[in-house]
Design an enzyme around this catalytic site. Structure first.
Site, short mmCIF file in Angstrom:
data_model
loop_
_atom_site.label_atom_id
_atom_site.label_comp_id
_atom_site.label_asym_id
_atom_site.label_seq_id
_atom_site.Cartn_x
_atom_site.Cartn_y
_atom_site.Cartn_z
N TYR A 236 0.81 -1.22 0.00
CA TYR A 236 0.00 0.00 0.00
C TYR A 236 0.85 1.27 0.00
O TYR A 236 2.04 1.24 0.19
CB TYR A 236 -1.03 0.01 1.12
CG TYR A 236 -0.60 -0.12 2.55
CD1 TYR A 236 0.65 0.21 3.02
CD2 TYR A 236 -1.54 -0.57 3.50
CE1 TYR A 236 0.99 0.10 4.35
CE2 TYR A 236 -1.21 -0.68 4.84
CZ TYR A 236 0.05 -0.34 5.26
OH TYR A 236 0.37 -0.44 6.60
N GLU A 237 0.17 2.38 -0.28
CA GLU A 237 0.80 3.69 -0.50
C GLU A 237 1.80 3.66 -1.65
O GLU A 237 2.80 4.38 -1.64
CB GLU A 237 1.47 4.19 0.79
CG GLU A 237 0.58 4.21 2.01
CD GLU A 237 -0.72 4.96 1.79
OE1 GLU A 237 -0.81 5.74 0.84
OE2 GLU A 237 -1.65 4.76 2.59
N GLY A 238 1.51 2.87 -2.65
CA GLY A 238 2.41 2.72 -3.80
C GLY A 238 3.31 1.53 -3.57
O GLY A 238 4.11 1.52 -2.63
#
Length: 600
Positions: free
Chosen positions: A439-441
């Site tokens: 997550y978050e890239g």
């Protein structure tokens, strides 16, 4: 039974000895009163909360998980009460500006707090985790009316926030999202009706805060296609007049890990929202929140690795199993040693330690640079530090989360078969850590972001700024080769000098090759990210070793152990760069038509 002890001594060493944070902050008027005593007090209080309140809820929260009941989400027992204590103690306001009700303390202390809450209870830490990013986004891009209404509530912790990006058909490619925003009337107050569905929304619904502020990406009617047509909207669960907004949780995910965190599917059914920033420029505003989240996720990986390592080491000192090679029989004739005496287990433990303590230096250095980028009185210094933070953020996110997972796995390996069963508890850390790489890239996106957007895009200027600082430190150590204890660091310094020079050459070669092979930088981006990361880590370990020499008499055992860990990093961990350079060199020397390993 697992435990968590806040690593306060190592935190003080990093902040005061390696980074000299009190002096750095003293040069910023906003932090003129933040001295070493205040920093220690904040760390100690955060440690008490993390170890005393959050950690006891961790295993039970994982077993219980969240419950979805007709649109409502019930968090595990004790979570809501822990959040009330968190708010009452003022932790949400720690690094927020006083004009919004914040305490105005530096980001580096917020990083310390994030590490400890994640180390103690990753699932719980997800709920307040996005609030600071939402605060930063609104403080920069929100209208005066939105700031006045929402910032004080977010800063106080009374309201929590989410980041609503992902849709079923649009994961990392936000240009594919379909959520729509339609003006309500003439939209004189910036109000729009938001319609669409979002998935994987952490804390999209919960029973811990009185309101939830959703920051939602959506398209206006006149939006151009792709990511340039995305706008950002603030959509509260409860409207200013007290009415329930038309946004609902339609279910929660059943996940591998962080089961105490509610990962929600959200439906916006003409929900009222307000534009944040300029139309069609939503990604610019959202990236303020996302970059803050990426630094925090790096701290999550660090915290997980710390707790896993602590417990692996404690277990290895207690678990007796056969006789260690080279160990003499005791006078009592025992035929076995603690497994911590066995070289293979020592390797597992020391590798974890080198990454944990090195990762802490990297995370705190980045947070301190962020403080300077925001608050230093010299504009030129602010600009330089801003560039350094932009450069290193994807490195912090990718390398610390990868090691959070690897470190937890290595800790489980120390436990052996006892680690693989649920009763021991260490397997939870492996499960919890895995999502941080996604997550978050994803970490692959972080690598591409670093090489293409942060290194090649500016001709390597930001990278050169970092490498010049690294090389200056390394060359100074090389010059001290005959200078007593400092001379012992010269071999490490020479290795770092060679790494810097070799990385410079590799980046230039990648830039030249990219002119004719657009795909090549994408292929070598993961290796480049780790090479940059090792430059930063080796630099910080060199500084730590020097600081340990200078402070040795204050605590010989601690500082001798620090020097030993630095030597371990340079001997056993840093040589990874040879394999990384091998991949880069191989790709650079390969003809495009021979790149068969990428055939699909």
């Amino acid at each position: 039974m697992l435990s968590y002890t806040p690593p306060l001594k190592d935190m003080r060493f990093v902040l005061e000895r390696v980074l000299d944070a009190p002096e750095a902050l003293a040069g910023m008027p906003a932090y003129a009163e933040v001295d070493a005593d205040l920093m220690r007090q904040v760390c100690e209080e955060a440690g008490r909360f993390a170890a005393g309140v959050l950690f006891p809820l961790n295993a039970a929260g994982d077993r219980e998980g969240c419950r979805y009941e007709r649109g409502a989400v019930r968090t595990p027992a004790g979570y809501a009460d822990a959040y009330r204590q968190f708010v009452d103690a003022g932790w949400p306001a720690l690094a927020c500006a006083p004009e919004h009700g914040g305490q105005g303390l530096p980001q580096v202390l917020n990083c310390v707090l994030n590490e400890m809450t994640s180390a103690a209870n990753h699932g719980w830490s997800m709920y307040p985790g996005l609030a600071h990013g939402a605060y930063a986004c609104l403080a920069r891009y929100g209208s005066a009316a939105l700031k006045e209404r929402y910032l004080p509530k977010i800063v106080s912790g009374e309201w929590l926030a989410t980041m609503c990006l992902t849709e079923a058909q649009a994961g990392s490619d936000l240009g594919l999202l379909r959520t729509r925003a339609t003006p309500i009337g003439d939209a004189a107050d910036g109000a729009y009706a938001i319609t669409g569905g979002k998935i994987f929304i952490s804390g999209g619904e919960q029973d811990m805060s009185a309101n939830i502020v959703h920051l939602v990406l959506a398209r206006l009617p006149d939006a151009p296609p792709g990511s340039k047509g995305v706008s950002l909207f603030l959509v509260p669960k409860w409207l200013p007049d007290g009415a329930r907004n038309a946004v609902h949780c339609t279910g929660i995910e059943h996940k591998m890990g962080i089961r105490g965190s509610a990962t929600c599917a959200m439906e916006f059914e003409g929900a009222t929202g307000w534009l944040v920033g300029e139309p069609h420029r939503g990604l610019a505003a959202m990236f303020v929140m996302m970059n803050a989240a990426r630094l925090q996720v790096g701290a999550q990986g660090l915290g997980i690795a710390e707790t896993a390592w602590q417990n692996a080491q404690a277990y290895a000192l207690e678990r007796v199993q056969s006789k260690a090679a080279g160990r003499p029989e005791s006078r009592r004739g025992e035929a076995a040693d603690p497994i911590a005496m066995h070289a293979p287990v020592q390797r597992l433990l020391m590798t974890q330690r080198a990454w944990v303590e090195g990762g802490r230096m990297l995370a705190y250095w980045t947070a301190l640079a962020l403080d300077g980028a925001e608050r230093h009185p010299d504009r030129a210094v602010r600009d330089e530090l801003h560039g350094q933070v932009e450069l290193i953020t994807p490195v912090v996110k990718a390398m610390l989360t990868a090691q959070g997972y690897e470190g937890a796995s290595q800790a489980l390996q120390v436990f052996g078969g006892h680690g693989y069963i649920s009763e021991t508890g260490i397997e939870q850390y492996v499960r919890d850590a895995r999502v941080t790489m996604i997550y978050e890239g994803t970490n692959e996106i972080q690598a591409v972001d670093l090489l293409l957007r942060k290194v090649l895009a500016d001709g390597g200027a930001r990278l050169e700024g970092l490498l010049a600082r690294v090389l200056s430190t390394a060359e100074a150590e090389c010059d001290g080769e005959d200078d007593g204890a400092h001379g012992a660091l010269a071999p490490h310094a020479r290795a770092l000098c060679a790494l810097v020079r070799r990385l410079r050459g590799a980046v230039r070669a990648i830039a030249r090759a990219a002119e004719g092979q657009a795909a090549l930088p994408h292929r070598v981006a993961p290796e480049t990210l780790r090479l940059v990361g090792h430059c930063a880590l080796a630099w910080l370990w060199l500084r730590a070793a020097r600081a340990a020499i200078e402070a040795r008499e204050e605590d010989p055992a601690f500082h001798d152990a620090k020097r030993a860990t630095a030597s371990y990093y340079f001997t056993y961990v840093l040589p990874e760069v040879e394999q990384l350079f091998g991949v880069v060199d191989g790709c650079l020397n390969q003809a495009p038509e021979d790149a068969v390993c990428f055939s699909v």
